[in-house]
Design a protein around this motif. Structure first.
Motif, PDB file in Angstrom:
ATOM      1  N   ARG A   1       0.829  -1.219   0.000  1.00  0.00           N
ATOM      2  CA  ARG A   1       0.000   0.000   0.000  1.00  0.00           C
ATOM      3  C   ARG A   1       0.862   1.268   0.000  1.00  0.00           C
ATOM      4  N   ILE A   2       1.447   1.527  -1.174  1.00  0.00           N
ATOM      5  CA  ILE A   2       2.372   2.658  -1.306  1.00  0.00           C
ATOM      6  C   ILE A   2       1.651   3.981  -1.015  1.00  0.00           C
ATOM      7  N   LEU A   3       2.198   4.750  -0.078  1.00  0.00           N
ATOM      8  CA  LEU A   3       1.634   6.033   0.356  1.00  0.00           C
ATOM      9  C   LEU A   3       0.127   5.951   0.631  1.00  0.00           C
ATOM     10  N   GLY A   4      -0.292   4.768   1.112  1.00  0.00           N
ATOM     11  CA  GLY A   4      -1.694   4.584   1.497  1.00  0.00           C
ATOM     12  C   GLY A   4      -2.631   4.238   0.342  1.00  0.00           C
ATOM     13  N   HIS A   5      -2.086   4.136  -0.867  1.00  0.00           N
ATOM     14  CA  HIS A   5      -2.940   3.796  -2.018  1.00  0.00           C
ATOM     15  C   HIS A   5      -3.005   2.281  -2.199  1.00  0.00           C
ATOM     16  N   ASP A   6      -3.961   1.870  -3.014  1.00  0.00           N
ATOM     17  CA  ASP A   6      -4.138   0.443  -3.241  1.00  0.00           C
ATOM     18  C   ASP A   6      -3.149  -0.056  -4.312  1.00  0.00           C
ATOM     19  N   VAL A   7      -1.880   0.220  -4.081  1.00  0.00           N
ATOM     20  CA  VAL A   7      -0.820  -0.136  -5.029  1.00  0.00           C
ATOM     21  C   VAL A   7       0.336  -0.705  -4.206  1.00  0.00           C
ATOM     22  N   SER A   8       0.812  -1.895  -4.594  1.00  0.00           N
ATOM     23  CA  SER A   8       1.915  -2.502  -3.833  1.00  0.00           C
ATOM     24  C   SER A   8       3.011  -2.966  -4.782  1.00  0.00           C
ATOM     25  N   LEU A   9       4.221  -2.977  -4.257  1.00  0.00           N
ATOM     26  CA  LEU A   9       5.352  -3.399  -5.098  1.00  0.00           C
ATOM     27  C   LEU A   9       6.443  -4.020  -4.232  1.00  0.00           C
ATOM     28  N   GLU A  10       6.948  -5.149  -4.729  1.00  0.00           N
ATOM     29  CA  GLU A  10       8.123  -5.776  -4.108  1.00  0.00           C
ATOM     30  C   GLU A  10       9.305  -5.513  -5.018  1.00  0.00           C
ATOM     31  N   ILE A  11      10.466  -5.220  -4.426  1.00  0.00           N
ATOM     32  CA  ILE A  11      11.656  -4.981  -5.261  1.00  0.00           C
ATOM     33  C   ILE A  11      12.780  -5.866  -4.750  1.00  0.00           C
ATOM     34  N   SER A  12      13.453  -6.590  -5.654  1.00  0.00           N
ATOM     35  CA  SER A  12      14.624  -7.345  -5.185  1.00  0.00           C
ATOM     36  C   SER A  12      15.774  -7.269  -6.169  1.00  0.00           C
ATOM     37  N   PHE A  13      16.950  -7.664  -5.671  1.00  0.00           N
ATOM     38  CA  PHE A  13      18.177  -7.605  -6.469  1.00  0.00           C
ATOM     39  C   PHE A  13      18.458  -8.932  -7.148  1.00  0.00           C
ATOM     40  N   VAL A  14      19.025  -8.865  -8.359  1.00  0.00           N
ATOM     41  CA  VAL A  14      19.618 -10.048  -8.990  1.00  0.00           C
ATOM     42  C   VAL A  14      20.968  -9.605  -9.565  1.00  0.00           C
ATOM     43  N   SER A  15      22.012 -10.419  -9.366  1.00  0.00           N
ATOM     44  CA  SER A  15      23.336 -10.076  -9.896  1.00  0.00           C
ATOM     45  C   SER A  15      23.442 -10.469 -11.360  1.00  0.00           C
ATOM     46  N   ALA A  16      23.948  -9.539 -12.160  1.00  0.00           N
ATOM     47  CA  ALA A  16      24.156  -9.824 -13.586  1.00  0.00           C
ATOM     48  C   ALA A  16      25.586 -10.302 -13.798  1.00  0.00           C
ATOM     49  N   PRO A  17      25.775 -11.452 -14.477  1.00  0.00           N
ATOM     50  CA  PRO A  17      27.141 -11.889 -14.772  1.00  0.00           C
ATOM     51  C   PRO A  17      27.864 -10.824 -15.597  1.00  0.00           C
ATOM     52  N   THR A  18      29.195 -10.760 -15.464  1.00  0.00           N
ATOM     53  CA  THR A  18      29.930  -9.739 -16.215  1.00  0.00           C
ATOM     54  C   THR A  18      30.349 -10.250 -17.583  1.00  0.00           C
ATOM     55  N   THR A  19      29.346 -10.590 -18.368  1.00  0.00           N
ATOM     56  CA  THR A  19      29.603 -10.877 -19.778  1.00  0.00           C
ATOM     57  C   THR A  19      28.770  -9.885 -20.576  1.00  0.00           C
ATOM     58  N   TYR A  20      29.206  -9.621 -21.804  1.00  0.00           N
ATOM     59  CA  TYR A  20      28.510  -8.601 -22.596  1.00  0.00           C
ATOM     60  C   TYR A  20      27.057  -8.988 -22.844  1.00  0.00           C
ATOM     61  N   VAL A  21      26.799 -10.228 -23.237  1.00  0.00           N
ATOM     62  CA  VAL A  21      25.422 -10.608 -23.572  1.00  0.00           C
ATOM     63  C   VAL A  21      24.491 -10.645 -22.350  1.00  0.00           C
ATOM     64  N   ALA A  22      25.055 -10.687 -21.158  1.00  0.00           N
ATOM     65  CA  ALA A  22      24.189 -10.726 -19.963  1.00  0.00           C
ATOM     66  C   ALA A  22      23.352  -9.457 -19.844  1.00  0.00           C
ATOM     67  N   GLY A  23      23.758  -8.377 -20.537  1.00  0.00           N
ATOM     68  CA  GLY A  23      22.989  -7.130 -20.510  1.00  0.00           C
ATOM     69  C   GLY A  23      21.857  -7.120 -21.529  1.00  0.00           C
ATOM     70  N   GLU A  24      21.873  -8.089 -22.430  1.00  0.00           N
ATOM     71  CA  GLU A  24      20.803  -8.155 -23.439  1.00  0.00           C
ATOM     72  C   GLU A  24      19.499  -8.491 -22.712  1.00  0.00           C
ATOM     73  N   ASP A  25      18.405  -7.874 -23.137  1.00  0.00           N
ATOM     74  CA  ASP A  25      17.204  -7.955 -22.285  1.00  0.00           C
ATOM     75  C   ASP A  25      16.703  -9.379 -22.051  1.00  0.00           C
TER      76      ASP A  25
END
Ligand SMILES: Cc1cc2nc3c(=O)[nH]c(=O)nc-3n(C[C@H](O)[C@H](O)[C@H](O)COP(=O)(O)O)c2cc1C
Length: 420
Positions: free
Chosen positions: A149-173
């Motif tokens: 309930r972000i700022l009291g509104h009916d909207v919620s969000l979870e955020i988490s981290f994922v590590s990206a490998p350090t290869t060039y293609v790992a940045g491709e969507d």
């Protein structure tokens, strides 16, 4: 200059929650939740003309609308901080120094496309960026800017981290989707695109760090204000990176449409050693070389394309007089051969063949007919990979050959650089 993203001075240090709030931070989120429907928010981003900063320049609002309109649930957002482009550190600096600007952008994006889960996908070598974002996430959650309930509104969000490998293609969507699903960083075949069939097969918006940094300022101050920077085709500002060959290397946020000359001379102080510019790569290693005298070219998508190259993610590299273009091009070809993930046979073959042919030219083997091999290999393989890496070595090699053919011919005749 004071940019859309970087307030004066912040480029060199981290901005905490208090300072961000004092210049209007999180007001865009308050405004959006109070008075903008998700559709209206997407319309505002569409009207602003915001284009992706991860390389392709795709219209951000259009991508969001594809995902928003998908009935399939749930929807996901991914902040792409995989950044492994040689010479680029703008995403790292944004994550380290403006973490709240990014978090606000992620929450707004999630609200717009109807996502309840967002991932911060960050280059695994970027420990300081992750730490800065983690601290900012704690502060922002406590203040109610994400979570239930972000700022009291009916909207919620979870955020988490994922590590990206350090290869060039790992940045491709699509490779980022694989990594988040716990698999190796290998691009997927497209279509379908992630916007409609993405993470765990669900509609997913993947946006570059710099792209999402633009979202809160646009929502806070409006599309019209945003369009007061840049050009009609490329509104806003872009962060350009200058490398060690320049007197003042670093990143510079400039309105699109600023000339290369302003970036190189006024911001960067010109080439080291007062050397003359032989060639310009305006958009990283996959962009075509421009001749050294084209510093008149304005830095926006249309102008750079009309000049024969591309703006990519803003890494501007200069080649000085006295540098052999064959050696430069070989370094680039070796990079793509090493970074091809090997999944697509055509890409594996193409990138290795181009590097091998260039090596032969460098050593003076093959005679002039070998120079015809480049375009054959490039055109045969065009578009035959799951991702765009297969199309990346073509522009630098073909432009180098067109602009500096005599360097290649000299190598073939003498087995060494014309410049030594
Ligand atoms: C080989 C390859 C590497 C890429 N690396 C990155 C990257 O590190 N960061 C990024 O944002 N986009 C990268 N991209 C582009 C992404 O696939 C995608 O277009 C981008 O994240 C979309 O965000 P945008 O619309 O905000 O630009 C890469 C693409 C390719 C083909």
């Amino acid at each position: 200059m004071e940019g859309v993203l970087f307030p004066k001075g912040v480029v060199e240090r981290r901005e905490g929650l208090k300072e961000y709030r004092s210049r209007g931070g999180y007001q865009a989120l308050e405004k959006a939740l109070r008075e903008l429907s998700p559709e209206k928010l997407i319309q505002e981003i569409n009207d602003s003309g915001l284009r992706g900063r991860g390389g392709a320049g795709f219209p951000t609002g259009k991508k969001w609308a594809f995902t928003r309109e998908c009935a399939e649930q749930p929807h996901y957002v991914i902040l792409n901080g995989g950044e492994d482009e040689p010479g680029s550190k703008k995403d790292r600096l944004l994550m380290e120094n403006l973490p709240h600007l990014l978090i606000e952008g992620v929450v707004l994006t999630s609200y717009a496309i109807g996502a309840r889960k967002a991932y911060l996908y960050i280059n695994q070598d970027y420990a300081a960026a992750r730490q800065s974002l983690a601290q900012a996430l704690d502060e922002a959650k406590e203040a109610g800017f994400w979570g239930e309930r972000i700022l009291g509104h009916d909207v919620s969000l979870e955020i988490s981290f994922v590590s990206a490998p350090t290869t060039y293609v790992a940045g491709e969507d699509s490779a980022s989707l694989e990594v988040i699903e716990g698999k190796p960083a290998l691009p997927r075949q497209k279509p379908p695109f992630p916007a409609t069939v993405g993470l765990f097969g669900k509609p997913t918006v993947v946006n570059n760090v710099e792209t999402l940094a633009n979202v809160a300022p646009i929502v806070a101050r409006g599309a019209k204000w945003y369009r007061s920077f840049g050009t009609a085709d490329s509104p806003g500002t872009m962060i350009f990176s200058l490398g060690e060959e320049i007197n003042k290397p670093g990143i510079y946020e400039l309105p699109f449409g600023t000339s290369l000359e302003f970036l190189i001379e006024n911001c960067g102080g010109g080439l080291k050693g007062e050397k003359k510019i032989k060639a310009i790569m305006p958009g990283g290693p996959s962009s075509a070389f421009l001749p050294g005298d084209r510093i008149d070219v304005p830095l926006d998508h249309n102008s750079v394309r009309e000049a024969g190259s591309s703006i990519g993610c803003g890494v501007v590299r200069l080649v000085s007089e006295g540098t052999c273009i064959v050696e430069e091009t070989l370094r680039i070809a070796d990079f793509f051969a090493a970074e091809s993930c090997g999944q697509c046979p055509a890409c594996r073959m193409e990138t290795n063949m181009l590097a091998m042919i260039l090596k032969k030219v460098q050593q003076g083997e093959g005679g002039p007919p070998i120079l015809d091999q480049f375009s054959k290999v490039i055109s045969f393989n065009k578009g035959k990979g799951f991702c765009n890496l297969i199309n990346m070595p073509g522009p630098p090699i073909e432009s180098a050959l067109r602009l500096f053919r005599s360097d290649f011919e000299y190598h073939l005749a003498n087995g060494k650089c014309p410049e030594t």
